[in-house]
Design a protein around this motif. Structure first.
Motif, PDB file in Angstrom:
ATOM      1  N   PRO A 268       0.766  -1.231  -0.080  1.00 19.86           N
ATOM      2  CA  PRO A 268      -0.155   0.129  -0.029  1.00 19.86           C
ATOM      3  C   PRO A 268       0.826   1.112   0.015  1.00 19.86           C
ATOM      4  CG  PRO A 268      -0.951  -1.495   1.631  1.00 19.86           C
ATOM      5  CD  PRO A 268       0.753  -2.213   1.060  1.00 19.86           C
ATOM      6  N   TYR A 269       2.062   1.250   0.548  1.00 25.78           N
ATOM      7  CA  TYR A 269       2.898   2.313   0.476  1.00 25.78           C
ATOM      8  C   TYR A 269       3.571   2.775  -0.697  1.00 25.78           C
ATOM      9  CZ  TYR A 269       2.843   1.036   5.731  1.00 25.78           C
ATOM     10  OH  TYR A 269       2.511   0.875   6.713  1.00 25.78           O
ATOM     11  N   ASP A 272       0.540   4.213  -2.646  1.00 21.46           N
ATOM     12  CA  ASP A 272       0.390   5.631  -2.274  1.00 21.46           C
ATOM     13  C   ASP A 272       1.101   6.654  -3.263  1.00 21.46           C
ATOM     14  OD1 ASP A 272      -1.202   5.269  -0.018  1.00 21.46           O
ATOM     15  OD2 ASP A 272       0.319   5.525   1.388  1.00 21.46           O
ATOM     16  N   ARG A 275      -0.772   8.517  -6.313  1.00 24.10           N
ATOM     17  CA  ARG A 275      -2.049   9.406  -5.849  1.00 24.10           C
ATOM     18  C   ARG A 275      -2.301  10.269  -7.228  1.00 24.10           C
ATOM     19  NH1 ARG A 275      -4.619  11.315  -1.485  1.00 24.10           N
ATOM     20  NH2 ARG A 275      -5.492  13.072  -1.696  1.00 24.10           N
ATOM     21  N   GLY A 307     -10.181  12.157  -1.286  1.00 24.99           N
ATOM     22  CA  GLY A 307     -10.340  13.019  -0.318  1.00 24.99           C
ATOM     23  C   GLY A 307     -10.516  12.776   1.123  1.00 24.99           C
ATOM     24  N   GLY A 308     -10.713  11.435   1.427  1.00 24.18           N
ATOM     25  CA  GLY A 308     -10.778  11.029   2.766  1.00 24.18           C
ATOM     26  C   GLY A 308      -9.995   9.780   2.823  1.00 24.18           C
ATOM     27  N   SER A 309      -8.865   9.385   2.185  1.00 24.46           N
ATOM     28  CA  SER A 309      -8.183   8.166   2.305  1.00 24.46           C
ATOM     29  C   SER A 309      -7.070   8.085   1.425  1.00 24.46           C
ATOM     30  CB  SER A 309      -8.999   6.836   2.289  1.00 24.46           C
ATOM     31  OG  SER A 309      -8.120   5.724   2.894  1.00 24.46           O
ATOM     32  N   THR A 310      -6.113   7.572   1.797  1.00 27.57           N
ATOM     33  CA  THR A 310      -4.791   7.261   0.870  1.00 27.57           C
ATOM     34  C   THR A 310      -5.055   6.426  -0.070  1.00 27.57           C
ATOM     35  OG1 THR A 310      -3.611   5.628   2.264  1.00 27.57           O
ATOM     36  CG2 THR A 310      -3.487   7.876   2.779  1.00 27.57           C
ATOM     37  N   GLY A 312      -3.451   4.010  -1.124  1.00 28.45           N
ATOM     38  CA  GLY A 312      -3.135   2.619  -0.594  1.00 28.45           C
ATOM     39  C   GLY A 312      -3.885   1.952   0.410  1.00 28.45           C
ATOM     40  N   ASP A 313      -4.560   2.713   1.214  1.00 27.09           N
ATOM     41  CA  ASP A 313      -5.354   2.500   2.381  1.00 27.09           C
ATOM     42  C   ASP A 313      -6.935   2.058   1.328  1.00 27.09           C
ATOM     43  OD1 ASP A 313      -4.029   2.437   4.253  1.00 27.09           O
ATOM     44  OD2 ASP A 313      -4.585   4.451   5.147  1.00 27.09           O
TER      45      ASP A 313
ATOM     46  N   ARG B  38       1.090   9.977   5.447  1.00 29.72           N
ATOM     47  CA  ARG B  38       0.972   9.567   3.961  1.00 29.72           C
ATOM     48  C   ARG B  38      -0.245  10.378   3.404  1.00 29.72           C
ATOM     49  NH1 ARG B  38      -0.568   4.373   5.626  1.00 29.72           N
ATOM     50  NH2 ARG B  38      -1.230   3.969   3.561  1.00 29.72           N
ATOM     51  N   GLY B  39      -0.192  11.563   3.256  1.00 29.40           N
ATOM     52  CA  GLY B  39      -1.581  12.308   2.930  1.00 29.40           C
ATOM     53  C   GLY B  39      -2.216  12.656   4.186  1.00 29.40           C
ATOM     54  N   TRP B  40      -3.290  13.838   3.690  1.00 29.53           N
ATOM     55  CA  TRP B  40      -4.111  14.103   4.664  1.00 29.53           C
ATOM     56  C   TRP B  40      -4.719  13.234   5.609  1.00 29.53           C
ATOM     57  CZ3 TRP B  40      -5.325  18.015   7.664  1.00 29.53           C
ATOM     58  CH2 TRP B  40      -6.527  18.085   8.402  1.00 29.53           C
ATOM     59  N   PRO B  41      -5.448  12.445   5.358  1.00 29.79           N
ATOM     60  CA  PRO B  41      -6.248  11.649   6.404  1.00 29.79           C
ATOM     61  C   PRO B  41      -5.240  11.078   7.155  1.00 29.79           C
ATOM     62  CG  PRO B  41      -6.541  10.552   3.989  1.00 29.79           C
ATOM     63  CD  PRO B  41      -5.874  11.712   3.834  1.00 29.79           C
ATOM     64  N   HIS B  42      -4.128  10.628   6.823  1.00 33.68           N
ATOM     65  CA  HIS B  42      -3.188  10.045   7.534  1.00 33.68           C
ATOM     66  C   HIS B  42      -2.304  10.982   8.660  1.00 33.68           C
ATOM     67  CE1 HIS B  42       0.376   6.949   8.025  1.00 33.68           C
ATOM     68  NE2 HIS B  42      -0.626   6.261   8.467  1.00 33.68           N
ATOM     69  N   GLN B  45      -4.864  10.980  11.578  1.00 34.26           N
ATOM     70  CA  GLN B  45      -4.782   9.780  12.302  1.00 34.26           C
ATOM     71  C   GLN B  45      -3.663   9.614  13.194  1.00 34.26           C
ATOM     72  OE1 GLN B  45      -4.994   6.478   9.164  1.00 34.26           O
ATOM     73  NE2 GLN B  45      -6.665   7.484   8.286  1.00 34.26           N
ATOM     74  N   ASP B  70      -5.897  21.291  -0.141  1.00 35.37           N
ATOM     75  CA  ASP B  70      -6.526  20.453  -1.449  1.00 35.37           C
ATOM     76  C   ASP B  70      -7.838  21.307  -1.683  1.00 35.37           C
ATOM     77  OD1 ASP B  70      -4.560  18.611  -1.643  1.00 35.37           O
ATOM     78  OD2 ASP B  70      -5.571  17.182  -0.262  1.00 35.37           O
ATOM     79  N   ARG B  90      -9.323  22.273   7.478  1.00 35.34           N
ATOM     80  CA  ARG B  90      -8.152  21.341   8.074  1.00 35.34           C
ATOM     81  C   ARG B  90      -7.158  22.156   9.110  1.00 35.34           C
ATOM     82  NH1 ARG B  90      -6.050  18.292   2.590  1.00 35.34           N
ATOM     83  NH2 ARG B  90      -8.109  17.110   2.271  1.00 35.34           N
TER      84      ARG B  90
END
Lengths: 327, 212
Positions: A268-269, A272, A275, A307-310, A312-313, B38-42, B45, B70, B90
């Motif tokens: 997943p990394y 990423d 993107r 917008g809400g996740s990477t 990879g995830d 690894r990006g915004w949501p991360h 977290q 963004d 954000r």
């Protein structure tokens, strides 16, 4: 180079077609056709060295078939592999027959390369005269480095500089020759050299990937299985950059012909990192025993999902497909 | 005085070290290696865990966090009102996570809490890099574009303008970012003026006791 590949009844690839970009990252569960895709490319290489078949195909109806189309200047040409079984493809037909561009395309196809690098193989020494081209397992890595040092000193120096930038605990790449044999090691900043057979797996994979990236005469198509193998997630950007050096040479200030990359990953990394370029990601989706390919960029809601996740995830979650089936 | 940094890439981290030092007016000590998301949501977290780690296990005084906006809501003066929270902003989100995390932590290592210095680059950190080079690239221009439905530029275009390619190598990207932030090294006021998302970061930094 290769514009598309269409499969019919080839292993899990019962009926699917994949359009290829200059860079292609194939992701999906085990047994979903990632390796079969690379295998098909290598069968094209093998059969392109043989005389082209003419006349009607003798394969039984419904047998495996693989059809390739190509980008300019070979965009009017189609190559079809005829197979007796999943493991035996024995004929190559081109269309139109006797196409004037075939000899040039055939010469390019003869240089296709595929890698499933093995750190155990790369750690050993090699015959000095075996260094013209990195072998599929990388077993002759030491010889390739020696060949590069002598035949292309500028590329060797650039490879060394890049390697030492990425792994700053080392200050030198040493290639040593003895009685027709060659091995290599990395010199430590605090003194002493770590021979290849004592290097970490990740260091060996990195040297091999850089040997490919700085090859002064790269192939037109390069396939690499499990490109993330052995690397720390934070180092994967460097791996991707090394491959981009091949597939997008102009972005690295190079004027040579691009190398088409087909690679696979389960990380997943690593995913990423794409993107901003979802057009470079191919998802292989398996349903039962049949698999199909799809371009990630064809997914209409991808921007919203990101917008809400990477990326990879998203892949790991199953939202994008390309995950193992569960009972 | 020791700062920690949570960013999305080594490129961002390298440039942010320069920008933070520019605001403070002197070189600073940073926890190394920097924390990476690894990006915004991360980022969201990771933030509570990073704060807890810094609070109990390190001597860091403050955490610098910078994210790209963004296409989300841009933080404005209205968001600064006491008790205001914009769920799509954000900067508001990052501040809220910091607030909620540190209020539950017992004092440690001689301090009540790890302070925060939060910035949001609108729409991406490459816009900050272009400040002073391309007058049309400002936070106001982006907000106006959103209001009129005509974005003045895309994030991809900003990246292309900074790096000269959409696939920069890591060393090339770092070199480009450093070249651009060099303009702000001795006087970041233009960056603060054109990008309030940076000004909020600068204000947080200046509020850290003994930072100057």
């Amino acid at each position: 180079m290769i514009a598309s590949i269409a499969f019919r009844n080839f292993k899990a690839l019962r009926s699917t077609r994949v359009a290829l970009a200059p860079f292609n990252l194939v992701i999906g569960p085990n047994g979903s056709g990632k390796t079969s895709l690379i295998e098909a490319v290598m069968r094209l290489k093998t059969l392109s060295k043989l005389p082209v078949a003419e006349g009607e195909p003798r394969q039984k109806s419904g047998g495996p078939e693989i059809e390739f189309t190509f980008n300019a200047p070979h965009d009017g040409l189609t190559a079809r592999l005829g197979c007796i079984s999943d493991s035996v493809c024995d004929t190559l037909r081109i269309s139109p027959a006797h196409a004037p561009g075939w000899p040039a395309l055939r010469a390019d196809l003869g240089g296709l390369r595929s890698y499933a690098l093995q750190h155990e193989a790369m750690a050993g020494g090699a015959r000095r005269d075996d260094g013209a081209e990195l072998s599929p397992s990388g077993h002759n890595l030491a010889a390739v480095l020696a060949h590069l040092r002598d035949a292309a000193p500028a590329e060797y120096a650039a490879l060394t500089a890049e390697l030492l930038r990425i792994v700053p605990e080392f200050v030198g790449l040493e290639v040593r020759e003895r009685a027709g044999e060659v091995d290599f090691g990395l010199r430590l900043a605090e003194g002493g050299t770590v021979p290849a057979d004592e290097l970490s797996q990740g260091s060996l994979y990195l040297v091999a990937v850089l040997a490919l990236a700085f090859d002064p005469e790269p192939p037109c198509v390069l396939c690499i299985e499990e490109i993330d193998r052995g690397f720390h997630p934070r180092s994967l950007r460097e791996v991707r950059d090394a491959l981009y050096r091949l597939s997008h040479p102009q972005a690295h200030g190079l004027s040579r012909r691009p190398v088409q990359i087909i690679t696979t990953s389960h990380s997943p990394y690593f995913i990423d990192l794409f993107r901003d370029h979802p057009d470079e990601v191919i998802i292989s989706e398996k349903h039962g025993r049949a698999a199909q390919f799809a371009r990630l960029s064809d997914r209409a809601d991808l921007a919203d999902l990101l917008g809400g996740s990477t990326l990879g995830d998203l892949w790991f979650s199953g939202i994008l497909g390309g995950v193992p089936e569960e009972r | 005085m020791k700062l920690a940094l949570l960013s999305e890439s080594l490129v961002d981290e390298t440039a942010l070290r320069v920008l933070v030092a520019a605001v403070v007016g002197r070189p600073l000590k940073f926890a190394s290696p920097g924390f990476r998301a690894r990006g915004w949501p991360h980022v969201m977290q990771l933030l509570p865990a990073v704060l807890r780690h810094l609070h109990f296990n390190t001597d860091a005084d403050a955490l610098v966090v910078v994210a790209d906006s963004d296409d989300t809501a841009v933080h404005t003066a209205r968001h600064e009102a006491p008790g205001y929270f914009h769920p799509q902003c954000r900067l508001c989100q990052l501040r809220a996570v910091h607030r909620q995390t540190v209020k539950n932590l017992a004092p440690a290592r001689g301090r009540e809490q790890v302070l925060r210095a939060v910035g949001v680059a609108v729409p991406a950190i490459e816009a900050w890099y272009l400040c002073g080079r391309e007058a049309a690239v400002t936070e106001a221009a982006w907000i106006e574009g959103r209001e009129t439905g005509r974005a003045p530029y895309t994030r991809a275009q900003l990246k292309l303008r900074v790096y000269g390619t959409d696939r920069p190598s890591l060393p090339h990207a770092i070199a480009c970012a450093l070249r651009e932030v060099e303009r702000q090294r001795h006087d970041p006021r233009r960056l603060e003026h054109d990008f309030p998302g940076f000004a909020f970061l600068a204000a947080d930094l200046r509020a850290v006791p003994n930072i100057h």
